[in-house]
Design an enzyme around this catalytic site. Structure first.
Site, PDB file in Angstrom:
ATOM      1  N   CYS A  39       0.772  -1.169   0.252  1.00  0.00           N
ATOM      2  CA  CYS A  39      -0.026  -0.056  -0.026  1.00  0.00           C
ATOM      3  C   CYS A  39       0.796   1.290   0.123  1.00  0.00           C
ATOM      4  O   CYS A  39       1.597   1.604   1.006  1.00  0.00           O
ATOM      5  CB  CYS A  39      -0.807   0.015   1.286  1.00  0.00           C
ATOM      6  SG  CYS A  39      -1.796   1.401   1.588  1.00  0.00           S
ATOM      7  N   CYS A  42      -0.073   3.926   2.642  1.00  0.00           N
ATOM      8  CA  CYS A  42       0.236   3.406   4.173  1.00  0.00           C
ATOM      9  C   CYS A  42       1.857   3.806   4.303  1.00  0.00           C
ATOM     10  O   CYS A  42       1.997   3.895   5.439  1.00  0.00           O
ATOM     11  CB  CYS A  42       0.359   1.832   4.127  1.00  0.00           C
ATOM     12  SG  CYS A  42      -1.265   1.308   3.915  1.00  0.00           S
TER      13      CYS A  42
END
Length: 292
Positions: A39, A42
């Protein structure tokens, strides 16, 4: 993306969630960060959260949950996109947001929930004083019988005797004493709880002795009927924690047993147990079991 060595940042799993997040949040708020290695956002949000956890010096803890490794937790929290962050305080999920917020908005989010940077804790925790061992219930019954005889004009002694009798399993005499209480004492919180405990005691009519039930459970840990009756025995005798543990284990093994009896038994027990801290702790464990 590995977590830092900060004492305020840790990896949470399904096995540790109840203790490290729910119970821990009773003392310190916990931010729960759902993330994954692949991600991109993230990788932006994670380091900022870890930096703030260190800067806030224990004012909150940061729980990192890898959604690829902890799919059950992600499903329980209905995480549909990552990163997703939730705030847990006092054992409850109170707020959250999806996406990678900038640092300024993260600080505003924390401030909105009363979380401000903390000072270093230098003082050692005070030494705990060991509690006195509980009185023998049979000896307590004898002591209170004498008080009832020598101070017959004090009906509060009869209430105390009724409570002690319940702990020894003498529900019939306890009920007679409760029925004879004056109106003001009949509404006393302890009397109300004793009445509720009598309801539990009624479930034990013709029930096997605790030792028999323990043997049945030892032979078959999934004998939920035996667990229920043993839990009732423990509640009625005053060992609330042991009784609640049996009901929690029932819930863990099969929450649908006998039309939801494990959950009902816990809720009924909460009306009987007068230890608010214990009830709160078990409520949170029940909630965590119902989540998964």
């Amino acid at each position: 993306m590995a977590t830092t060595a900060s004492p305020h940042v840790f990896d949470a799993t399904a096995e540790t969630f109840e203790s490290e997040v729910l119970q821990s949040s009773l003392q310190t708020p916990v931010l729960v960060d759902f993330w994954a290695e692949w991600c991109g956002p993230c990788k932006t949000l994670g380091p900022i959260l870890e930096k703030l956890a260190g800067e806030y010096n224990g004012a909150f803890r940061l729980a990192k949950i890898d959604v690829d490794k902890e799919q059950q937790l992600a499903a329980a929290f209905q995480v549909r996109s990552i990163p997703t962050v939730y705030l847990v305080k006092d054992g409850q999920l109170v707020d959250g947001f999806p996406g990678a917020l900038p640092e300024g908005q993260l600080r505003e989010f924390l401030t909105h929930h009363g979380i401000v940077p903390g000072a270093p804790q230098e003082d050692a925790a005070p030494e705990e004083i060991a509690p006195e061992p509980p009185a023998d219930p049979h000896a307590e019954v004898m002591r209170l019988r004498k008080l009832v005889e020598t101070e017959a004009d004090k009906p509060e002694h009869r209430l105390d005797l009724a409570l002690a009798l319940l702990q020894t399993g003498n529900a019939h005499e306890a009920e007679q004493l409760l029925d004879a209480l004056p109106a003001n004492l009949a509404q006393d919180e302890r009397a109300v709880r004793a009445r509720a405990r009598l309801g539990f005691a009624a479930l034990l009519k013709d029930a096997p002795a605790p030792q028999v039930l323990e043997a049945a459970i030892s032979s078959d840990p999934k004998d939920l009927r035996a667990r229920h009756l043993l839990g009732v025995h423990r509640i009625v005798s005053g060992d609330a924690e042991a009784g609640l543990e049996q009901f929690l284990e029932m819930l863990r093994l099969d929450r649908t047993f006998d039309e939801g009896l494990p959950r009902k038994a816990l809720i009924d027990a909460f009306q009987v147990v007068d230890d608010a801290e214990l009830v709160g702790r078990v409520r949170r464990r029940m909630a965590s079991l119902l989540l998964v």
